[in-house]
Motif scaffolding. Structure first.
Motif, PDB file in Angstrom:
ATOM      1  N   PRO A  95     -14.851  15.523 -27.774  1.00 47.94           N
ATOM      2  CA  PRO A  95     -13.378  16.118 -27.476  1.00 47.94           C
ATOM      3  C   PRO A  95     -12.701  15.425 -26.496  1.00 47.94           C
ATOM      4  N   HIS A  96     -13.340  14.919 -25.626  1.00 48.21           N
ATOM      5  CA  HIS A  96     -12.753  14.095 -24.419  1.00 48.21           C
ATOM      6  C   HIS A  96     -12.321  12.784 -24.976  1.00 48.21           C
ATOM      7  N   HIS A  97     -12.958  12.276 -26.083  1.00 47.80           N
ATOM      8  CA  HIS A  97     -12.642  11.087 -26.899  1.00 47.80           C
ATOM      9  C   HIS A  97     -11.358  11.303 -27.632  1.00 47.80           C
ATOM     10  N   ALA A  98     -11.199  12.548 -28.224  1.00 47.12           N
ATOM     11  CA  ALA A  98     -10.093  12.969 -29.013  1.00 47.12           C
ATOM     12  C   ALA A  98      -8.987  12.957 -28.182  1.00 47.12           C
ATOM     13  N   ALA A  99      -9.064  13.504 -26.875  1.00 48.20           N
ATOM     14  CA  ALA A  99      -7.901  13.361 -26.084  1.00 48.20           C
ATOM     15  C   ALA A  99      -7.358  12.050 -25.844  1.00 48.20           C
ATOM     16  N   LEU A 100      -7.967  11.055 -26.005  1.00 46.80           N
ATOM     17  CA  LEU A 100      -7.373   9.743 -25.861  1.00 46.80           C
ATOM     18  C   LEU A 100      -6.699   9.361 -26.964  1.00 46.80           C
ATOM     19  N   TRP A 101      -6.762   9.895 -27.949  1.00 43.57           N
ATOM     20  CA  TRP A 101      -5.962   9.654 -29.341  1.00 43.57           C
ATOM     21  C   TRP A 101      -4.702  10.595 -29.118  1.00 43.57           C
ATOM     22  N   ASP A 102      -4.949  11.727 -28.624  1.00 45.44           N
ATOM     23  CA  ASP A 102      -3.619  12.618 -28.163  1.00 45.44           C
ATOM     24  C   ASP A 102      -2.655  11.842 -27.139  1.00 45.44           C
ATOM     25  N   ALA A 103      -3.352  11.110 -26.295  1.00 40.17           N
ATOM     26  CA  ALA A 103      -2.566  10.416 -25.256  1.00 40.17           C
ATOM     27  C   ALA A 103      -2.025   9.204 -26.102  1.00 40.17           C
ATOM     28  N   LEU A 104      -2.627   8.503 -26.976  1.00 35.26           N
ATOM     29  CA  LEU A 104      -2.186   7.360 -27.561  1.00 35.26           C
ATOM     30  C   LEU A 104      -1.087   8.086 -28.468  1.00 35.26           C
ATOM     31  N   ALA A 105      -1.087   9.013 -29.209  1.00 35.93           N
ATOM     32  CA  ALA A 105       0.007   9.212 -30.169  1.00 35.93           C
ATOM     33  C   ALA A 105       1.191   9.648 -29.246  1.00 35.93           C
ATOM     34  N   ALA A 106       1.028  10.320 -28.069  1.00 33.58           N
ATOM     35  CA  ALA A 106       2.035  10.640 -27.330  1.00 33.58           C
ATOM     36  C   ALA A 106       2.971   9.395 -26.750  1.00 33.58           C
ATOM     37  N   ALA A 107       1.940   8.111 -26.656  1.00 40.56           N
ATOM     38  CA  ALA A 107       2.626   6.790 -26.006  1.00 40.56           C
ATOM     39  C   ALA A 107       3.278   6.413 -27.073  1.00 40.56           C
ATOM     40  N   THR A 108       3.301   6.769 -28.462  1.00 41.22           N
ATOM     41  CA  THR A 108       4.151   5.881 -29.563  1.00 41.22           C
ATOM     42  C   THR A 108       5.366   6.968 -29.494  1.00 41.22           C
ATOM     43  N   GLU A 109       5.703   8.000 -29.051  1.00 37.12           N
ATOM     44  CA  GLU A 109       6.648   8.878 -29.233  1.00 37.12           C
ATOM     45  C   GLU A 109       7.961   8.105 -28.631  1.00 37.12           C
ATOM     46  N   ASP A 110       9.102   8.649 -29.125  1.00 33.36           N
ATOM     47  CA  ASP A 110      10.447   8.438 -28.404  1.00 33.36           C
ATOM     48  C   ASP A 110      10.776   6.908 -28.713  1.00 33.36           C
ATOM     49  N   GLY A 111       9.984   5.982 -29.003  1.00 39.54           N
ATOM     50  CA  GLY A 111      10.301   4.694 -29.266  1.00 39.54           C
ATOM     51  C   GLY A 111      11.328   4.469 -30.398  1.00 39.54           C
ATOM     52  N   LYS A 112      12.094   3.390 -30.204  1.00 44.63           N
ATOM     53  CA  LYS A 112      13.255   3.288 -31.205  1.00 44.63           C
ATOM     54  C   LYS A 112      12.692   2.389 -32.611  1.00 44.63           C
ATOM     55  N   ARG A 113      11.374   2.286 -32.555  1.00 44.79           N
ATOM     56  CA  ARG A 113      11.000   1.588 -33.755  1.00 44.79           C
ATOM     57  C   ARG A 113      11.614   0.235 -34.158  1.00 44.79           C
ATOM     58  N   LEU A 114      12.006  -0.557 -33.072  1.00 48.19           N
ATOM     59  CA  LEU A 114      12.740  -1.678 -33.728  1.00 48.19           C
ATOM     60  C   LEU A 114      11.838  -2.586 -34.269  1.00 48.19           C
ATOM     61  N   ARG A 115      10.539  -2.821 -33.733  1.00 46.27           N
ATOM     62  CA  ARG A 115       9.726  -3.880 -34.494  1.00 46.27           C
ATOM     63  C   ARG A 115       9.390  -3.397 -35.966  1.00 46.27           C
ATOM     64  N   PRO A 116       9.090  -2.202 -36.197  1.00 49.65           N
ATOM     65  CA  PRO A 116       8.633  -1.904 -37.522  1.00 49.65           C
ATOM     66  C   PRO A 116      10.001  -2.147 -38.339  1.00 49.65           C
ATOM     67  N   ARG A 117      11.284  -1.662 -37.920  1.00 55.23           N
ATOM     68  CA  ARG A 117      12.488  -1.889 -38.602  1.00 55.23           C
ATOM     69  C   ARG A 117      12.434  -3.466 -38.949  1.00 55.23           C
ATOM     70  N   LEU A 118      12.167  -4.057 -37.973  1.00 49.95           N
ATOM     71  CA  LEU A 118      12.308  -5.686 -38.432  1.00 49.95           C
ATOM     72  C   LEU A 118      11.436  -5.951 -39.568  1.00 49.95           C
TER      73      LEU A 118
END
Length: 347
Positions: free
Chosen positions: A26-49
């Motif tokens: 479960p502590h390792h799973a928390a890393l993925w929660d934090a990683l997912a949070a780090a992807t939030e609110d971005g403008k997605r400029l690179r994928p759009r390119l």
């Protein structure tokens, strides 16, 4: 220009990682929660390119383009997380980043200050590593033909090496015993930002579309100019921006003595001795206001603005020549704002 397909692909990649992590600990799973949070609110400029370049060049690998767009976003997330480690930052967009979240976890569990710091640092390094591995895996399994996948992996490899070189140079130049030249500063900025944020997604989209090598090369050059322009504007945000809008500190670059073109140019002006006394220090509001005034009256701010405008113009010309709609660049220019010269300008 929509990134919906990339958003769905990114969510799927994060969910897959979280499922694997949950099965382990479960502590390792928390890393993925934090990683997912780090992807939030971005403008997605690179994928759009990636997607826009693929579509505008007549590509027919839309699902693969969405996967690769998500991969580029994960690569960006990895670099952001590791960059915060390098800068010893624990906030991102005004809230705890990965290291900040795990520092809070450790503090709630009763850990002392040293252990709290180590736990946050460890979590951030590991989360960045996981994002990087997931990014490359997404490229390898994107569903494009084998030859295309190999070409994409080569592009990602070049971007990784170039960005790592730029990040190392960024720190190395702050320790330099010589006066850093404008050429050195610009080379560092180009490596740090252009390769993975602009050249990579533009070229990946072109490769997915089956574009000829000269087109791919031209888009790589356009990406270098584009990335340098945006990094120059990001430097301005790092001093003159509004943290409430940008989520970026307006004192950390100055405190760290970052050898940005803004400071390199200022060193050549009569105002430098006054600026120098405030670089490498913790600045209060009055200090910051004074630095901003000096960097403006010295002409350093205008110099960086003009240089960014020149590189944006060059990028626009090359994008047009390669057959990608210039509206793509205009859309990106409008995606982030910073107060420049008393008006809202792109960054």
């Amino acid at each position: 220009m929509s990134s919906t397909g990339c958003d769905e692909a990114l969510a799927r990649l994060l969910d897959q990682g979280r499922v694997r992590a949950t099965a382990i600990d479960p502590h390792h799973a928390a890393l993925w929660d934090a990683l997912a949070a780090a992807t939030e609110d971005g403008k997605r400029l690179r994928p759009r390119l990636v997607v826009a370049t693929h579509d505008s060049l007549g590509g027919c690998l839309s699902l693969a383009a969405a996967e690769v767009g998500a991969a580029v976003e994960l690569l960006h997330t990895a670099f952001v997380i590791h960059d915060d480690v390098i800068d010893d930052d624990h906030l991102r967009r005004g809230r705890p980043n990965v290291s900040g979240m795990f520092r809070e976890h450790a503090h709630r569990d009763g850990a002392g200050p040293e252990a709290t710091g180590v736990y946050g640092l460890t979590a951030a390094i590991l989360a960045g590593d996981l994002a990087l591995a997931a990014s490359l895996r997404a490229v390898a399994t994107c569903g494009a033909p084998s030859a295309v996948v190999h070409c994409l992996l080569d592009l990602f490899d070049v971007a990784l090496h170039t960005t790592a070189s730029g990040e190392l140079a960024d720190v190395r130049l702050t320790m330099a015993h010589h006066e850093v030249s404008l050429a050195e500063s610009l080379a560092m900025e180009e490596q740090k930002t252009s390769a993975y944020s602009f050249s990579l997604p533009l070229q990946a989209g072109a490769v997915l579309a089956g574009a000829a090598e000269p087109v791919v090369a031209r888009l790589g050059a356009a990406g270098r100019s584009m990335g340098l322009a945006f990094q120059l504007l990001d430097d301005l945000i790092g001093v003159f921006g509004d943290p409430a809008l940008s989520g970026k500190s307006t004192t950390s670059d100055l405190r760290a003595g970052k050898q940005t073109p803004l400071l390199v140019h200022a060193r050549t002006t009569a105002e430098w001795e006054q600026v120098r006394r405030l670089v490498g220090c913790d600045l209060d509001d009055d200090d910051l206001a004074r630095v901003r005034e000096l960097l403006t009256t010295s002409g350093s701010r205008a110099f960086v603005e003009d240089l960014a405008a020149q590189h944006l113009a060059a990028a626009r010309s090359m994008v047009e020549e390669a057959g990608v709609p210039v509206e793509l660049l205009e859309d990106l220019e409008a995606s982030t704002s910073v107060l420049v010269g008393g008006r809202e300008a792109a960054a």
